[in-house]
Design an enzyme around this catalytic site. Structure first.
Site, PDB file in Angstrom:
ATOM      1  N   GLU A 278       3.466  15.057   4.309  1.00 25.47           N
ATOM      2  CA  GLU A 278       2.562  14.747   3.059  1.00 25.47           C
ATOM      3  C   GLU A 278       1.707  15.927   2.653  1.00 25.47           C
ATOM      4  O   GLU A 278       1.549  16.482   3.094  1.00 25.47           O
ATOM      5  CB  GLU A 278       1.557  13.519   3.614  1.00 25.47           C
ATOM      6  CG  GLU A 278       2.219  12.491   3.843  1.00 25.47           C
ATOM      7  CD  GLU A 278       0.778  11.568   4.191  1.00 25.47           C
ATOM      8  OE1 GLU A 278      -0.133  11.739   3.614  1.00 25.47           O
ATOM      9  OE2 GLU A 278       1.123  10.271   4.910  1.00 25.47           O
ATOM     10  N   GLU A 332      -0.871   3.177  -5.398  1.00 25.49           N
ATOM     11  CA  GLU A 332      -0.633   2.164  -4.524  1.00 25.49           C
ATOM     12  C   GLU A 332      -2.045   1.376  -4.645  1.00 25.49           C
ATOM     13  O   GLU A 332      -3.153   1.938  -4.179  1.00 25.49           O
ATOM     14  CB  GLU A 332      -0.409   2.364  -3.080  1.00 25.49           C
ATOM     15  CG  GLU A 332       1.063   2.876  -3.073  1.00 25.49           C
ATOM     16  CD  GLU A 332       1.019   3.483  -1.592  1.00 25.49           C
ATOM     17  OE1 GLU A 332       1.248   2.773  -0.693  1.00 25.49           O
ATOM     18  OE2 GLU A 332       0.973   4.952  -1.265  1.00 25.49           O
ATOM     19  N   LYS A 335      -4.493   0.353  -1.505  1.00 24.60           N
ATOM     20  CA  LYS A 335      -4.942   1.221  -0.632  1.00 24.60           C
ATOM     21  C   LYS A 335      -6.473   1.187  -0.437  1.00 24.60           C
ATOM     22  O   LYS A 335      -7.178   1.227  -1.411  1.00 24.60           O
ATOM     23  CB  LYS A 335      -4.567   2.709  -0.957  1.00 24.60           C
ATOM     24  CG  LYS A 335      -3.104   2.704  -0.277  1.00 24.60           C
ATOM     25  CD  LYS A 335      -2.622   4.217  -0.260  1.00 24.60           C
ATOM     26  CE  LYS A 335      -2.766   4.594   1.043  1.00 24.60           C
ATOM     27  NZ  LYS A 335      -2.550   6.008   1.210  1.00 24.60           N
ATOM     28  N   GLU A 341      -7.399   7.674  -2.936  1.00 23.58           N
ATOM     29  CA  GLU A 341      -6.442   6.972  -2.270  1.00 23.58           C
ATOM     30  C   GLU A 341      -5.349   6.158  -3.066  1.00 23.58           C
ATOM     31  O   GLU A 341      -4.262   5.890  -2.729  1.00 23.58           O
ATOM     32  CB  GLU A 341      -7.038   6.230  -1.274  1.00 23.58           C
ATOM     33  CG  GLU A 341      -7.814   6.982  -0.228  1.00 23.58           C
ATOM     34  CD  GLU A 341      -6.773   7.863   0.694  1.00 23.58           C
ATOM     35  OE1 GLU A 341      -5.801   7.484   0.937  1.00 23.58           O
ATOM     36  OE2 GLU A 341      -7.036   9.218   0.782  1.00 23.58           O
TER      37      GLU A 341
END
Length: 403
Positions: A278, A332, A335, A341
């Protein structure tokens, strides 16, 4: 039956218009100047309630030429939607499974038989990532379960004759490092060494890579006065020289990776490859998340893609091109945590780029209602794109002959 006929009619209408638009789309893709993403992996997270179906995502990734995807689970809908594609998958085995698998190897066998075996004949699954950032949890039971669980998974793969086809690994946070500066002095936190030593021995034994989640954004956010933004974003800067090796570092990510290589070496290993599972940069954040912006995210990921395309290695490992999975494919929206985030995605849920890094993708607007329809639409996409290529070649041939 009437509903089915209406759906079929609608599909036919979509298909016809889809065919004519594909030639325009293909010509655009051929002529457009874009960053080629071949060799770059992408993290496909799904903590959201507004994401496109996996079948639509399969088309998007095909249009982006992305052939490596990392999942955080083994979602059967995703794996099924990518059947007979050229995409290599890393699938995730969640932290919640580790304790049981560490004490009962049959649990690992059952998981593989249920999650991996039904798909591996048609979908290319290359790795199982056992656990994610286990050491960051500071849960001693969980940490001590990691290696036995990895061994159980590997043994299960051996029993099925898949151990050479599917690698076993785990992803870690840079928090496992005690020292990261200068890179040549990298070392692990003392309390983790008792677990990391046998873990690294196992990686060496089965010849699997050590995965790290590395985010220069976090370091910059915490120390914006000490760390030049250009150094974090791969922009031109003076960089730093490691006083022990005289190696010059012009970006933080490479320094972080070499610090990890140094830490691994202190435990007796120079035979383990580090891969970046990541890395990314958020396009939005809280007031105190300094540096989170679409402009900086575009610079970070755009410059990173160029380095990958150039097959660059770190200063200490120049002959080993960096291996990267960008975080993440989509924003997203569910999250937890700070705003950042939910804003690491390259794309919004509707397929529009959050910012421009040179990736021109196509997300079809057809809604798929069943797995059978998914197969038909993917076949239709491939057939139509093939016809579009043939038509374009024919047109070019006719034009050349006319000249």
């Amino acid at each position: 039956r009437e509903r089915a006929l209406l759906f079929t009619s609608s599909m036919a209408t979509h298909s016809l218009s889809f065919f004519f638009s594909c030639r325009v789309l293909l010509l655009f893709l051929i002529l457009s100047v874009r960053v080629k993403s071949q060799g770059v992996g992408i993290n496909y997270g799904q903590i959201a309630n507004n994401l496109p179906s996996p079948a639509r995502v399969a088309v998007l990734l095909q249009s982006l030429n992305i052939t490596r995807v990392k999942l955080y689970d083994a979602d059967p809908n995703v794996l099924f939607s990518f059947s007979n594609s050229q995409v290599d998958f890393m699938i995730g085995l969640g932290n919640e499974f580790l304790q049981n698998m560490s004490t009962d190897p049959t649990k690992a066998q059952s998981w593989i038989q249920q999650k991996l075996q039904p798909h591996i004949s048609k979908t290319r699954i290359t790795s199982i990532v056992v656990g994610n950032e286990i050491f960051k949890t500071n849960d001693r039971v969980l940490i001590s379960s990691l290696l036995p669980a990895m061994k159980s998974v590997y043994s299960a793969l051996q029993n099925l004759g898949l151990e050479k086809q599917v690698a076993v690994t785990s992803a870690h946070s840079l928090d496992i490092l005690q020292t990261s500066y200068p890179p040549s002095s990298g070392s692990f936190k003392e309390e983790f060494i008792q677990f990391l030593q046998p873990l690294l021995d196992f990686h060496s034994q089965i010849k699997s890579p050590f995965l790290i989640n590395a985010y220069p954004f976090f370091a910059y956010k915490d120390s914006p006065k000490e760390i030049p933004l250009e150094y974090a974003l791969f922009q031109p800067n003076h960089g730093m020289i490691d006083p022990n090796t005289n190696l010059h570092y012009d970006n933080m990510l490479f320094a972080q990776i070499d610090a990890l290589y140094s830490a691994i070496k202190t435990l007796g290993h120079t035979d383990i490859e580090v891969r970046i599972s990541e890395t990314g940069w958020p396009s939005k954040g809280e007031e105190n998340e300094i540096g989170a912006s679409p402009e900086n995210a575009a610079l970070y990921n755009g410059n990173l893609l160029k380095l990958v395309q150039q097959r660059k290695g770190t200063p200490a490992k120049q002959s080993v091109p960096i291996d990267v999975y960008v975080f993440a494919l989509f924003n997203e929206n569910l999250k937890p945590g700070p705003i950042s985030e939910r804003n690491y995605g390259l794309f919004y849920a509707d397929g529009k780029p959050v910012y421009n890094v040179g990736l021109q993708g196509y997300l079809p607007d057809i809604i798929y209602t069943s797995s059978a329809t998914t197969i038909k639409i993917l076949i239709l996409w491939r057939v139509v794109m093939g016809l579009a290529v043939a038509g374009l070649i024919l047109d070019l041939g006719v034009n050349l002959r006319m000249r």
